[in-house]
Design an enzyme around this catalytic site. Structure first.
Site, PDB file in Angstrom:
ATOM      1  N   LYS A  66     -13.909 -21.983  17.866  1.00  0.00           N
ATOM      2  CA  LYS A  66     -13.719 -23.434  18.025  1.00  0.00           C
ATOM      3  C   LYS A  66     -13.095 -24.102  16.788  1.00  0.00           C
ATOM      4  CE  LYS A  66     -17.166 -24.625  21.513  1.00  0.00           C
ATOM      5  NZ  LYS A  66     -18.253 -25.534  21.856  1.00  0.00           N
ATOM      6  N   ASP A 102     -17.044 -31.706  24.206  1.00  0.00           N
ATOM      7  CA  ASP A 102     -18.494 -31.449  24.135  1.00  0.00           C
ATOM      8  C   ASP A 102     -19.296 -32.744  23.951  1.00  0.00           C
ATOM      9  OD1 ASP A 102     -18.413 -28.657  24.445  1.00  0.00           O
ATOM     10  OD2 ASP A 102     -18.016 -28.355  22.317  1.00  0.00           O
TER      11      ASP A 102
END
Ligand code: ATR
Length: 280
Positions: A66, A102
């Site tokens: 990520k 997210d």
């Protein structure tokens, strides 16, 4: 021509995203396929270059890529750049653009279950890792007024606060300090790995003073009900697990790729089935 999407990570075999997205493509009649790709750290640059050459239309990014993916992308959305992590990449006319869904996924799920606006509430985040950063920065970007952070390592929480580019009122607390003033919080967000399978009995802190009108959201969904959720329920508070966050981060990625809304309930059912049971 069939459009290709996917998720890159290591490990990746147990990802629930392929089932969730392939079902959504089918439900909306889209000619597309979502594939898990097992990509190691050392292969990340060549994998990204290869996906671009092949013309992959979009993909998700999971552990451990990520953050490492940031320098390999053509553009990064300002919120994802602030968070320092990308979980969604969109191929826009041959350019790979990175986003982070997210935090927004979490807030959508929280708002839905909480049933009232959340930004004006007194919020406590437990933990200061990657998930906490996405949630804290997105809450701040959206205008949350008061978000405190409790963490085992105070320095990590201090850094989270110091690097936040959006204005928000934040106190950094030890777990003991947070326990002592728990009655101040309307919403408590549990972002650490404590309580995750297999150490399911562990709690990050005690909830002796949680209010009965408080809401506890744990980002863990395996198990469906963590020890801290059980304790909050016993004390009369409302609770939520991390399923909705997972579903909405996926639904938001899906929307960025296709311009279409996926059905979150349908997505959640797929995930629950894959986890082998009913949620709490
Ligand atoms: P993620 O990316 O999933 O958020 P992470 O970045 O490794 O994971 O962050 C883990 C968080 O859980 C941190 O807040 C960590 O606390 P520290 O900053 O003190 O390391 C917290 N955490 C993990 N295990 C813990 C434990 N046994 N006790 C207390 N906190 C713990």
């Amino acid at each position: 021509m069939k459009k290709l999407y996917g998720v890159i990570g290591d490990p990746i075999a147990h990802s629930m995203s392929p089932a969730m997205h392939n079902d959504a493509f089918a439900a909306l009649g889209l000619d597309a396929h979502y594939q898990p790709f097992h990509i190691t750290r050392e292969d990340l640059p060549v994998a990204i270059a290869g996906m671009k050459v092949i013309g992959v239309a979009g993909f998700n990014v999971t552990v451990p890529h990520k953050t490492a993916i940031l320098p390999l992308l053509d553009e990064i959305d300002p919120l994802a750049a602030a968070i320092g992590a990308v979980n969604t990449v969109v191929n826009e006319k041959g350019k790979f653009i990175g986003y982070n869904t997210d935090g927004e996924g979490f807030i959508r799920g929280l708002h839905e279950e909480y049933g009232k606006p959340v930004l004006d509430k007194h919020i406590l985040i437990i933990g200061a890792g990657g998930a906490a950063r996405a949630i804290y920065y997105t809450l701040s970007q959206q205008g949350a007024v008061h978000v405190d952070i409790a963490n085992r390592t105070l320095d990590n929480a201090q850094q989270l606060k110091a690097r936040c580019p959006y204005p928000v009122n934040t106190a950094i607390l030890t777990m003991e300090e947070a326990e002592a003033k728990l009655a101040e919080y309307d919403i408590i967000i549990q972002t650490t790995s404590i309580g995750m399978s297999p150490k399911v009995e562990d709690l990050p802190l005690r909830l002796s003073t949680i209010r009965t009108d408080a809401f506890l959201s744990d980002i863990i969904y395996n198990p469906f009900e963590t020890a801290i959720m059980k304790e909050a329920k016993q004390r009369g508070a409302r609770v939520q697990n991390g399923l909705r966050m997972f579903v909405y981060q996926g639904a938001l990625a899906f929307e960025k790729w296709t311009g279409k809304l996926a059905d979150p309930d349908r997505m959640e059912k797929i995930v629950i089935d894959k986890l082998g049971g009913k949620t709490c």
